[in-house]
Motif scaffolding. Sequence first.
Motif: not given
Length: 87
Positions: A38-42, A45-46
């Motif tokens: 997931s990215g920084v801010n969650r 998700e991938w």
Amino acid sequence: MNPPMKCRFKIDFVSREHRFCLGVDRETGGYYLSTPVSGVNRAVEWEAYFSVDSGQFARFRADPSAADDFTEDCRTGRNKEILIYPR
């Protein structure tokens, strides 16, 4: 032309408990481990695919808990050098 991702990666093993899959990359013939990231801010998700060698593949398949540290490193961006997809 690269095959679509669903066709490129052939799943061989799934560990729902440890949140990863193992399989074969049909494009290269090598092994992979995929896990959600997931990215920084969650907020998003991938699934990301990371190259593993035959020893890791066999070890993680036989003992899924052995992949815990590795998958955590993948999820947190510490294994970027072996990232197959997405790039």
